[in-house]
Design a protein around this motif. Sequence first.
Motif, short mmCIF file in Angstrom:
data_model
loop_
_atom_site.label_atom_id
_atom_site.label_comp_id
_atom_site.label_asym_id
_atom_site.label_seq_id
_atom_site.Cartn_x
_atom_site.Cartn_y
_atom_site.Cartn_z
N GLN A 279 29.18 -14.39 -53.94
CA GLN A 279 29.18 -15.23 -55.15
C GLN A 279 30.61 -15.52 -55.60
OE1 GLN A 279 26.78 -13.80 -58.37
NE2 GLN A 279 27.62 -15.25 -59.83
N MET A 280 31.48 -14.51 -55.58
CA MET A 280 32.86 -14.72 -56.00
C MET A 280 33.56 -15.72 -55.09
SD MET A 280 36.09 -12.11 -55.97
CE MET A 280 35.34 -10.89 -57.03
N ALA A 281 33.31 -15.64 -53.78
CA ALA A 281 33.92 -16.56 -52.84
C ALA A 281 33.50 -17.99 -53.14
CB ALA A 281 33.56 -16.18 -51.40
N GLU A 282 32.23 -18.19 -53.41
CA GLU A 282 31.73 -19.54 -53.72
C GLU A 282 32.30 -20.04 -55.05
OE1 GLU A 282 30.28 -23.12 -53.33
OE2 GLU A 282 30.31 -21.63 -51.73
N GLU A 283 32.39 -19.16 -56.03
CA GLU A 283 32.98 -19.55 -57.32
C GLU A 283 34.46 -19.88 -57.15
OE1 GLU A 283 32.03 -16.28 -59.91
OE2 GLU A 283 29.94 -16.89 -60.09
N ALA A 284 35.16 -19.14 -56.31
CA ALA A 284 36.58 -19.42 -56.05
C ALA A 284 36.73 -20.78 -55.39
CB ALA A 284 37.18 -18.33 -55.17
N ARG A 285 35.84 -21.09 -54.43
CA ARG A 285 35.90 -22.40 -53.78
C ARG A 285 35.75 -23.51 -54.82
NH1 ARG A 285 33.18 -26.41 -53.11
NH2 ARG A 285 31.32 -25.45 -53.94
N ALA A 286 34.78 -23.34 -55.71
CA ALA A 286 34.55 -24.36 -56.74
C ALA A 286 35.73 -24.44 -57.71
CB ALA A 286 33.26 -24.05 -57.49
N GLU A 287 36.24 -23.28 -58.11
CA GLU A 287 37.35 -23.25 -59.07
C GLU A 287 38.61 -23.88 -58.48
OE1 GLU A 287 39.68 -20.01 -61.88
OE2 GLU A 287 37.86 -19.39 -60.83
N ALA A 288 38.78 -23.73 -57.17
CA ALA A 288 39.94 -24.31 -56.49
C ALA A 288 39.72 -25.78 -56.15
CB ALA A 288 40.26 -23.52 -55.24
N SER A 289 38.55 -26.30 -56.47
CA SER A 289 38.19 -27.70 -56.17
C SER A 289 38.24 -28.00 -54.68
CB SER A 289 39.09 -28.68 -56.94
OG SER A 289 38.98 -28.47 -58.32
N ALA A 290 37.95 -26.99 -53.86
CA ALA A 290 37.99 -27.16 -52.41
C ALA A 290 36.59 -27.51 -51.89
CB ALA A 290 38.47 -25.87 -51.74
N GLU A 291 36.55 -28.33 -50.85
CA GLU A 291 35.27 -28.67 -50.25
C GLU A 291 34.79 -27.59 -49.29
OE1 GLU A 291 34.80 -32.49 -48.49
OE2 GLU A 291 35.71 -33.52 -50.19
N HIS A 292 35.74 -26.88 -48.67
CA HIS A 292 35.41 -25.90 -47.64
C HIS A 292 35.99 -24.54 -47.99
CE1 HIS A 292 34.15 -29.35 -45.27
NE2 HIS A 292 35.32 -29.90 -45.56
N LEU A 293 35.42 -23.51 -47.39
CA LEU A 293 35.83 -22.14 -47.64
C LEU A 293 35.92 -21.39 -46.33
CD1 LEU A 293 36.22 -19.73 -49.68
CD2 LEU A 293 33.75 -19.43 -49.55
N ARG A 294 36.97 -20.56 -46.18
CA ARG A 294 37.08 -19.69 -45.00
C ARG A 294 37.56 -18.33 -45.47
NH1 ARG A 294 40.77 -21.44 -40.00
NH2 ARG A 294 42.43 -21.21 -41.53
N VAL A 295 36.78 -17.31 -45.19
CA VAL A 295 37.16 -15.93 -45.50
C VAL A 295 37.56 -15.27 -44.19
CG1 VAL A 295 36.40 -13.72 -46.43
CG2 VAL A 295 35.57 -15.85 -47.45
N THR A 296 38.75 -14.69 -44.14
CA THR A 296 39.23 -14.07 -42.90
C THR A 296 39.52 -12.60 -43.12
OG1 THR A 296 41.49 -14.78 -43.35
CG2 THR A 296 40.16 -16.20 -41.95
N GLN A 297 39.14 -11.80 -42.14
CA GLN A 297 39.35 -10.36 -42.15
C GLN A 297 40.56 -10.03 -41.29
OE1 GLN A 297 35.49 -9.41 -40.60
NE2 GLN A 297 34.61 -9.16 -42.63
#
Length: 77
Positions: free
Chosen positions: A29-47
Amino acid sequence: DKPAAASKGDGRCNAEAVQHLVEKRITTQMAEEARAEASAEHLRVTQPNQPVTMDYNPQRLNIDIDEDDTIIRLSCG
């Protein structure tokens, strides 16, 4: 040439808006909220040590996490 400042709604990522999340444990949920807050269309989480493509996408928020799922960096591209 500096890139023009991202305007709201053009899909360009604004990592400045989500820097407050550094050192927090990531959740889906936080990752999706961050994507929206950053106004980004795409999201990539890397380990750590995860191979990633080197393509630059100004509409993507990258969230780098450590072994404990703690956010260590947020960037666009």
